[in-house]
Design an enzyme around this catalytic site. Sequence first.
Site, PDB file in Angstrom:
ATOM      1  N   LYS A 579       0.807  -1.224   0.000  1.00  0.00           N
ATOM      2  CA  LYS A 579       0.000   0.000   0.000  1.00  0.00           C
ATOM      3  C   LYS A 579       0.837   1.270   0.000  1.00  0.00           C
ATOM      4  O   LYS A 579       0.335   2.353  -0.233  1.00  0.00           O
ATOM      5  CB  LYS A 579      -0.846   0.051   1.279  1.00  0.00           C
ATOM      6  CG  LYS A 579      -2.009  -0.890   1.305  1.00  0.00           C
ATOM      7  CD  LYS A 579      -2.916  -0.530   2.463  1.00  0.00           C
ATOM      8  CE  LYS A 579      -2.919  -1.522   3.583  1.00  0.00           C
ATOM      9  NZ  LYS A 579      -2.957  -2.912   3.375  1.00  0.00           N
ATOM     10  N   GLU A 606      -5.365  -3.184  -6.804  1.00  0.00           N
ATOM     11  CA  GLU A 606      -6.711  -3.419  -6.278  1.00  0.00           C
ATOM     12  C   GLU A 606      -6.708  -3.882  -4.829  1.00  0.00           C
ATOM     13  O   GLU A 606      -7.549  -3.499  -4.033  1.00  0.00           O
ATOM     14  CB  GLU A 606      -7.411  -4.464  -7.165  1.00  0.00           C
ATOM     15  CG  GLU A 606      -8.809  -4.830  -6.746  1.00  0.00           C
ATOM     16  CD  GLU A 606      -9.759  -3.654  -6.816  1.00  0.00           C
ATOM     17  OE1 GLU A 606     -10.086  -3.243  -7.934  1.00  0.00           O
ATOM     18  OE2 GLU A 606     -10.149  -3.135  -5.753  1.00  0.00           O
ATOM     19  N   VAL A 609      -6.953  -1.905  -1.001  1.00  0.00           N
ATOM     20  CA  VAL A 609      -8.145  -1.609  -0.213  1.00  0.00           C
ATOM     21  C   VAL A 609      -9.088  -2.809  -0.319  1.00  0.00           C
ATOM     22  O   VAL A 609      -9.448  -3.215  -1.426  1.00  0.00           O
ATOM     23  CB  VAL A 609      -8.863  -0.352  -0.763  1.00  0.00           C
ATOM     24  CG1 VAL A 609     -10.089  -0.041   0.082  1.00  0.00           C
ATOM     25  CG2 VAL A 609      -7.921   0.842  -0.808  1.00  0.00           C
ATOM     26  N   ALA A 611      -8.673  -6.069   0.186  1.00  0.00           N
ATOM     27  CA  ALA A 611      -8.101  -7.305  -0.385  1.00  0.00           C
ATOM     28  C   ALA A 611      -8.641  -7.571  -1.793  1.00  0.00           C
ATOM     29  O   ALA A 611      -8.480  -6.743  -2.671  1.00  0.00           O
ATOM     30  CB  ALA A 611      -8.342  -8.480   0.551  1.00  0.00           C
ATOM     31  N   GLU A 667      -2.544  -7.762  14.336  1.00  0.00           N
ATOM     32  CA  GLU A 667      -1.085  -7.766  14.270  1.00  0.00           C
ATOM     33  C   GLU A 667      -0.606  -8.222  15.647  1.00  0.00           C
ATOM     34  O   GLU A 667      -1.385  -8.171  16.617  1.00  0.00           O
ATOM     35  CB  GLU A 667      -0.570  -6.342  13.995  1.00  0.00           C
ATOM     36  CG  GLU A 667      -0.969  -5.760  12.649  1.00  0.00           C
ATOM     37  CD  GLU A 667      -0.311  -6.471  11.483  1.00  0.00           C
ATOM     38  OE1 GLU A 667       0.854  -6.890  11.610  1.00  0.00           O
ATOM     39  OE2 GLU A 667      -0.975  -6.619  10.447  1.00  0.00           O
ATOM     40  N   ASP A 678      -3.654   2.003   9.311  1.00  0.00           N
ATOM     41  CA  ASP A 678      -3.883   1.250   8.093  1.00  0.00           C
ATOM     42  C   ASP A 678      -5.202   1.692   7.429  1.00  0.00           C
ATOM     43  O   ASP A 678      -5.280   1.881   6.221  1.00  0.00           O
ATOM     44  CB  ASP A 678      -3.938  -0.240   8.471  1.00  0.00           C
ATOM     45  CG  ASP A 678      -3.966  -1.117   7.249  1.00  0.00           C
ATOM     46  OD1 ASP A 678      -3.027  -0.999   6.436  1.00  0.00           O
ATOM     47  OD2 ASP A 678      -4.936  -1.884   7.084  1.00  0.00           O
ATOM     48  N   LYS A 682      -5.936   3.445   3.698  1.00  0.00           N
ATOM     49  CA  LYS A 682      -6.915   2.983   2.715  1.00  0.00           C
ATOM     50  C   LYS A 682      -7.880   4.106   2.329  1.00  0.00           C
ATOM     51  O   LYS A 682      -8.240   4.256   1.160  1.00  0.00           O
ATOM     52  CB  LYS A 682      -7.693   1.789   3.272  1.00  0.00           C
ATOM     53  CG  LYS A 682      -6.828   0.532   3.398  1.00  0.00           C
ATOM     54  CD  LYS A 682      -7.586  -0.562   4.107  1.00  0.00           C
ATOM     55  CE  LYS A 682      -6.723  -1.800   4.269  1.00  0.00           C
ATOM     56  NZ  LYS A 682      -7.292  -2.730   5.257  1.00  0.00           N
ATOM     57  N   GLY A 797      -6.951 -11.568   4.586  1.00  0.00           N
ATOM     58  CA  GLY A 797      -6.622 -13.001   4.493  1.00  0.00           C
ATOM     59  C   GLY A 797      -5.760 -13.261   3.276  1.00  0.00           C
ATOM     60  O   GLY A 797      -5.956 -12.643   2.223  1.00  0.00           O
TER      61      GLY A 797
END
Length: 815
Positions: A579, A606, A609, A611, A667, A678, A682, A797
Amino acid sequence: MKILKFGGSSVGTSEAIGLLAEIVKKSIATGEQPLVVCSAMSGVTDLLVQLSQTASRGNDTTEAFWQLREKHLQVVEAYFCETQGVWKQLEQFFTELQFVLGGIAALHECSARTLDRVMAFGEQLSCSLVSAILQEKGVVTVYADARKLIATDNHFGKAKVNEAVTNERIRLWHSGLGEKTAVVTGFIASDAQGDTTTLGRGGSDFTAALFGAALAADEIQIWTDVDGFMTADPRWVSNAFTLHSMSYKEAMELSYFGAKVIHPPTLIPAITAKIPISIRNTFRSEHKGTTIQPNAVGNGHLIKGISSIRNVSLINVEGSGMVGLKGFGGRLFSCMASADVNVILITQASSEHSISFAVVPNDTDTALEAIQKEFELELFSNKIESPKAQQGLSILAVVGENMRHSKGLSGKLFQSLGRSGVNVVAIAQGSSELNISVVIDEEDLSKALNVVHDSLFLSPVKTFHLFIAGTGSIGSELLNQIAASEKSLRKEHQLYFKVMGITNSRKMLVSNKGEIPLNDWRGELNIKGQKADIEQFIEQIHQLNLPNSIFVDNSSNQTLVNLYPQFFDLNVSVVACNKLGVSGSFVHYNLLKQTARKNGVSFFYETNVGAGLPIIKTMHDLRISGDRFLKIEAILSGTISYIFNHFIGEKSFAEVVKEAQQLGFTEPDPRDDLNGMDFSRKMLILSREAGLKVEMEEVVLEPILPESCLKAKTVDNFFEELVRNEHHFNALKQKAAADDKMLRYIGVIEEGKIRIGLQRIDRSHPFFSLSGSDNIITFTTMRYKNNPLVVKGPGAGAAVTAAGVFADILRVAQN
Ligand code: ADP
Ligand code: ASP
Ligand code: MG
């Protein structure tokens, strides 16, 4: 009768000569009355040239000489128990050769005349062997030294044939042959003095054509090591395929421009006599090969083939004084002819300001000097500028008689070159429209041949080259997915992905010998990999210079992101789940977009943002179709989403966070999710995609965690602080529950502003029923005003993210 000509590889080993014998016997059996012409064994002419050079420098020739003997001796041993007859003959040639080499060594010089004599031994040796082996296999043969039959001038190295004398000699000789099958030495001839001459490298084909024409053969068969005349040189273009037929003109043009499967002047005697020529594979004699005949037959493609000449120099003469200077071209090219410089290609700008022409590198200085001399006056009076030579170039030529009827062909040609970053230095189109030639950098040739071939032959399978950075959970999952879908992609979508390079933070591997096997990429990286060095990685990609290359960044590394422009400049597309690229400064974001566009390559991200969810692509489609964004609302953190979805009933906030941590949803330090960084990134990306010119500092982030939690020294301290602040979270939960609302951490873009904060939403809100760790996003636009467009689904994921990266790679391929 038929002429059967066997090239170097067809007589190169005892096995090959065995196959040759089968072909000749079959031809005899079917009543074709074959006449056999052979080249020297493969590599032998080069070895002889090397021997003469070594001798002329006064160096020791023993080793190369031994190599030459050994090559022939091996064949003798494979075929004859009793080696006496033919070996004696060969020994005689070797003694003679040694004698000539001794002379060269003594004089320290090897003239073109002597070199021809030395090279001739190659064909003398091979044809004696072939004749003896055929005899051994029951064919009545006669060895024929073409020096007695082909008459030439004394232009050593590439002598001109006197066809009248030659034809007469051949006919006379042939009439006395009776039932015998002649094995004729290719390539060699003699002048009026009886000195040995040669017909130019690759000239055995010419010998075959001369015999064919003189004897009015029914067919000339050129037996070689490929299935026929192919659409391009198979050593350079893996997708090249065999052509069933082509016209004389097409074959002539392709071979002139380097398709060495036949030798250019070969065809002239055959064309004049209208004799069909076919190219056949000695090693696959059942294959029909290619027939070359008077007229072109369409084959459903825009062109017939692509060929190339490597290593040429382009000489450019220009100056205002050239305009209207009568006879300038005539003088220029006559002076080249007098200097014995062969001009391969000419182009002239319509302004008449400049003429460029290509020559072989060896002729460059001669050509420049000849121009200086011829145009001394014009140079002196500045009518023209001093001629310049550009070295290290190649010519790529596309050829086909149907080209003149196919519109848009040159568009396709230049588009495919341009998209692959191949710079075109000069262009020439023959007025017959049989050929378009482009001059390009030598280092781009392989890439250019492949992309032009793919584009003009609509190659059934399009190949892409992948360079992958990051082998963590996403990277390795991606490699698994590519391996698993290889077959179906090739079959159903005609796409083939070759992984050519892999790097992680420790090791890297760029393969210059085919792709990295996907069933064992880890082992391969460990064993063959070098220490990781991203600059080196890029350099190796640069060296490989492959068409359709894609760099896939599965890391979260800032250094890689800074290097994207370098990839774009190398015409490599980038697919990133990293990112940091598009969420850096706006200037950098813009630079990435602009550089990719300028180079005509793709840049897809893509998975930055949500996944694998189609978010950025959807925004892009809405925007280019003229829609405008009024409001975007989003929940883009799977972790925070999970936490608030479970922060209901009796559970404390600390308990839910702990639970999420234990399930691996956070995390290692849950604050890295809960601090909203994060999420902010996004939201920043989304707003840029919506057309806003914003920076990270402008994102207004209302923190979830009280100050003391964020400041806690360790993760354990953080959990203690969470417990201490439980009343704060409890109050939020209870207030929401009392109003029948849900707590949601939501990002909003509206009126040019980005906010992220905790909201209490009621049942009517589309985010109310969000479950698990899903992401959700709603777009309110001019078109979707009352009923916003919603995208919802798993937003994290390894599997879904890798699938999203893979989808981006496919988009590059289909672009
Ligand atoms: P030989 O030794 O039989 O004379 P050559 O080496 O002279 O064979 O010519 C055959 C080679 O020509 C093939 O192995 C191939 O690599 C090369 N070649 C170049 N262009 C083409 C083409 N368009 N079609 C087929 N072969 C080609
Ligand atoms: N032996 C010669 C060469 O290598 C001629 C030929 O092979 O056609 O050039
Ligand atoms: Mg050849």
